[in-house]
Design a protein around this motif. Sequence first.
Motif, PDB file in Angstrom:
ATOM      1  N   LYS A 133       0.805  -1.219   0.000  1.00  0.00           N
ATOM      2  CA  LYS A 133       0.000   0.000   0.000  1.00  0.00           C
ATOM      3  C   LYS A 133       0.850   1.288   0.000  1.00  0.00           C
ATOM      4  CE  LYS A 133      -3.957  -2.244   0.755  1.00  0.00           C
ATOM      5  NZ  LYS A 133      -4.224  -3.022  -0.408  1.00  0.00           N
ATOM      6  N   LEU A 134       2.146   1.154  -0.226  1.00  0.00           N
ATOM      7  CA  LEU A 134       3.021   2.320  -0.347  1.00  0.00           C
ATOM      8  C   LEU A 134       3.380   2.484  -1.815  1.00  0.00           C
ATOM      9  CD1 LEU A 134       5.307   1.677   2.737  1.00  0.00           C
ATOM     10  CD2 LEU A 134       3.392   3.262   2.574  1.00  0.00           C
ATOM     11  N   PHE A 135       3.116   3.666  -2.346  1.00  0.00           N
ATOM     12  CA  PHE A 135       3.315   3.930  -3.764  1.00  0.00           C
ATOM     13  C   PHE A 135       4.572   4.766  -3.962  1.00  0.00           C
ATOM     14  CE2 PHE A 135      -1.059   2.900  -3.207  1.00  0.00           C
ATOM     15  CZ  PHE A 135      -1.468   2.311  -4.382  1.00  0.00           C
ATOM     16  N   THR A 136       5.414   4.352  -4.897  1.00  0.00           N
ATOM     17  CA  THR A 136       6.620   5.096  -5.236  1.00  0.00           C
ATOM     18  C   THR A 136       6.539   5.520  -6.690  1.00  0.00           C
ATOM     19  OG1 THR A 136       7.948   3.841  -3.657  1.00  0.00           O
ATOM     20  CG2 THR A 136       9.137   4.989  -5.416  1.00  0.00           C
ATOM     21  N   ALA A 137       6.714   6.828  -6.934  1.00  0.00           N
ATOM     22  CA  ALA A 137       6.740   7.331  -8.305  1.00  0.00           C
ATOM     23  C   ALA A 137       8.100   7.027  -8.904  1.00  0.00           C
ATOM     24  CB  ALA A 137       6.478   8.827  -8.317  1.00  0.00           C
ATOM     25  N   VAL A 138       8.105   6.496 -10.112  1.00  0.00           N
ATOM     26  CA  VAL A 138       9.345   6.235 -10.835  1.00  0.00           C
ATOM     27  C   VAL A 138       9.509   7.373 -11.833  1.00  0.00           C
ATOM     28  CG1 VAL A 138      10.553   4.649 -12.382  1.00  0.00           C
ATOM     29  CG2 VAL A 138       9.113   3.749 -10.535  1.00  0.00           C
ATOM     30  N   ARG A 139      10.636   8.060 -11.754  1.00  0.00           N
ATOM     31  CA  ARG A 139      10.901   9.222 -12.610  1.00  0.00           C
ATOM     32  C   ARG A 139      11.839   8.847 -13.753  1.00  0.00           C
ATOM     33  NH1 ARG A 139       8.495  13.205  -9.917  1.00  0.00           N
ATOM     34  NH2 ARG A 139       8.474  13.161  -7.678  1.00  0.00           N
ATOM     35  N   ALA A 140      11.804   9.646 -14.805  1.00  0.00           N
ATOM     36  CA  ALA A 140      12.616   9.384 -15.994  1.00  0.00           C
ATOM     37  C   ALA A 140      14.105   9.570 -15.719  1.00  0.00           C
ATOM     38  CB  ALA A 140      12.178  10.292 -17.136  1.00  0.00           C
ATOM     39  N   ASP A 141      14.468  10.554 -14.928  1.00  0.00           N
ATOM     40  CA  ASP A 141      15.867  10.890 -14.627  1.00  0.00           C
ATOM     41  C   ASP A 141      16.681  11.290 -15.852  1.00  0.00           C
ATOM     42  OD1 ASP A 141      15.533  10.576 -11.894  1.00  0.00           O
ATOM     43  OD2 ASP A 141      16.081   8.455 -11.936  1.00  0.00           O
ATOM     44  N   VAL A 142      16.040  11.457 -17.000  1.00  0.00           N
ATOM     45  CA  VAL A 142      16.700  11.916 -18.220  1.00  0.00           C
ATOM     46  C   VAL A 142      15.631  12.529 -19.120  1.00  0.00           C
ATOM     47  CG1 VAL A 142      16.473   9.706 -19.431  1.00  0.00           C
ATOM     48  CG2 VAL A 142      18.301  11.271 -20.072  1.00  0.00           C
ATOM     49  N   ALA A 143      15.993  13.591 -19.831  1.00  0.00           N
ATOM     50  CA  ALA A 143      15.056  14.175 -20.799  1.00  0.00           C
ATOM     51  C   ALA A 143      15.140  13.357 -22.077  1.00  0.00           C
ATOM     52  CB  ALA A 143      15.432  15.633 -21.066  1.00  0.00           C
ATOM     53  N   GLY A 144      13.993  13.086 -22.675  1.00  0.00           N
ATOM     54  CA  GLY A 144      14.001  12.307 -23.904  1.00  0.00           C
ATOM     55  C   GLY A 144      12.614  11.914 -24.351  1.00  0.00           C
ATOM     56  N   ILE A 145      12.560  10.840 -25.141  1.00  0.00           N
ATOM     57  CA  ILE A 145      11.306  10.336 -25.696  1.00  0.00           C
ATOM     58  C   ILE A 145      11.145   8.881 -25.269  1.00  0.00           C
ATOM     59  CG2 ILE A 145      10.060   9.815 -27.835  1.00  0.00           C
ATOM     60  CD1 ILE A 145      11.643  12.143 -29.112  1.00  0.00           C
ATOM     61  N   VAL A 146       9.955   8.537 -24.791  1.00  0.00           N
ATOM     62  CA  VAL A 146       9.672   7.157 -24.390  1.00  0.00           C
ATOM     63  C   VAL A 146       9.655   6.292 -25.660  1.00  0.00           C
ATOM     64  CG1 VAL A 146       8.031   5.586 -23.295  1.00  0.00           C
ATOM     65  CG2 VAL A 146       8.370   7.902 -22.376  1.00  0.00           C
ATOM     66  N   HIS A 147      10.588   5.359 -25.740  1.00  0.00           N
ATOM     67  CA  HIS A 147      10.713   4.477 -26.897  1.00  0.00           C
ATOM     68  C   HIS A 147       9.871   3.203 -26.711  1.00  0.00           C
ATOM     69  CE1 HIS A 147      12.584   2.434 -30.284  1.00  0.00           C
ATOM     70  NE2 HIS A 147      12.789   1.394 -29.492  1.00  0.00           N
ATOM     71  N   ALA A 148       9.820   2.695 -25.466  1.00  0.00           N
ATOM     72  CA  ALA A 148       9.070   1.462 -25.205  1.00  0.00           C
ATOM     73  C   ALA A 148       8.652   1.405 -23.741  1.00  0.00           C
ATOM     74  CB  ALA A 148       9.905   0.239 -25.556  1.00  0.00           C
ATOM     75  N   ILE A 149       7.533   0.756 -23.505  1.00  0.00           N
ATOM     76  CA  ILE A 149       7.049   0.460 -22.158  1.00  0.00           C
ATOM     77  C   ILE A 149       7.085  -1.056 -22.044  1.00  0.00           C
ATOM     78  CG2 ILE A 149       5.128   0.668 -20.544  1.00  0.00           C
ATOM     79  CD1 ILE A 149       4.282   3.195 -22.184  1.00  0.00           C
ATOM     80  N   LEU A 150       7.863  -1.562 -21.092  1.00  0.00           N
ATOM     81  CA  LEU A 150       8.169  -2.988 -21.031  1.00  0.00           C
ATOM     82  C   LEU A 150       7.346  -3.764 -20.009  1.00  0.00           C
ATOM     83  CD1 LEU A 150      12.033  -2.535 -21.237  1.00  0.00           C
ATOM     84  CD2 LEU A 150      10.447  -3.006 -23.115  1.00  0.00           C
ATOM     85  N   ALA A 151       6.405  -3.116 -19.349  1.00  0.00           N
ATOM     86  CA  ALA A 151       5.544  -3.794 -18.372  1.00  0.00           C
ATOM     87  C   ALA A 151       4.103  -3.381 -18.659  1.00  0.00           C
ATOM     88  CB  ALA A 151       5.936  -3.415 -16.952  1.00  0.00           C
ATOM     89  N   THR A 152       3.175  -4.194 -18.199  1.00  0.00           N
ATOM     90  CA  THR A 152       1.761  -3.883 -18.394  1.00  0.00           C
ATOM     91  C   THR A 152       1.144  -3.442 -17.067  1.00  0.00           C
ATOM     92  OG1 THR A 152       1.146  -6.195 -18.096  1.00  0.00           O
ATOM     93  CG2 THR A 152       1.467  -5.452 -20.345  1.00  0.00           C
TER      94      THR A 152
END
Length: 169
Positions: A133-152
């Motif tokens: 029940k603890l949520f952690t935001a995952v940040r990009a840590d780099v400027a760019g373009i999302v090429h792929a999302i590897l999880a559903t």
Amino acid sequence: MSNSKGKKPDDIEALIADFQRSGMHELHVRAADFEIYLSADPAAPGLDAQVIATPATSSPKAEPQRPAAAASHPPVEAAANSTVSEAPAGAIIVSAPYLGTFYRSPKPGSPVYVDVGSVVTAESELCLVEVMKLFTAVRADVAGIVHAILATDGQMVEADQPLFIIVPA
């Protein structure tokens, strides 16, 4: 840890951190009215068909419970067909911070944080990973373009599992 009636979120977080560092594949703890099952195997059956079971009460700093993948967003085509080995030269892999459930949006019914082709900054939130029940935001840590999302959406992910491929801008 204290007795089961005095479980604190910090105690549970410490247990999870110890499990992740231990190299163990499974951990099942049961004490009075508290039970937890941790597994490094996302396909593990878990308790009542869940990979991680949580105590009946949530911590005060927890966000509202998210329903399982039933209310999830449709999978992104690139997520199913992309792998880290197919990442373009210079691409950055963003990985899960720990074992947990991957969510593409801040809450059910909300728009996803990013899609394939989204332009992101280093501070952009890409997803949430939830454990106990603890949520952690995952940040990009780099400027760019999302090429792929590897999880559903709603998928259990392991610590350090690749989640996104970002091509720096």
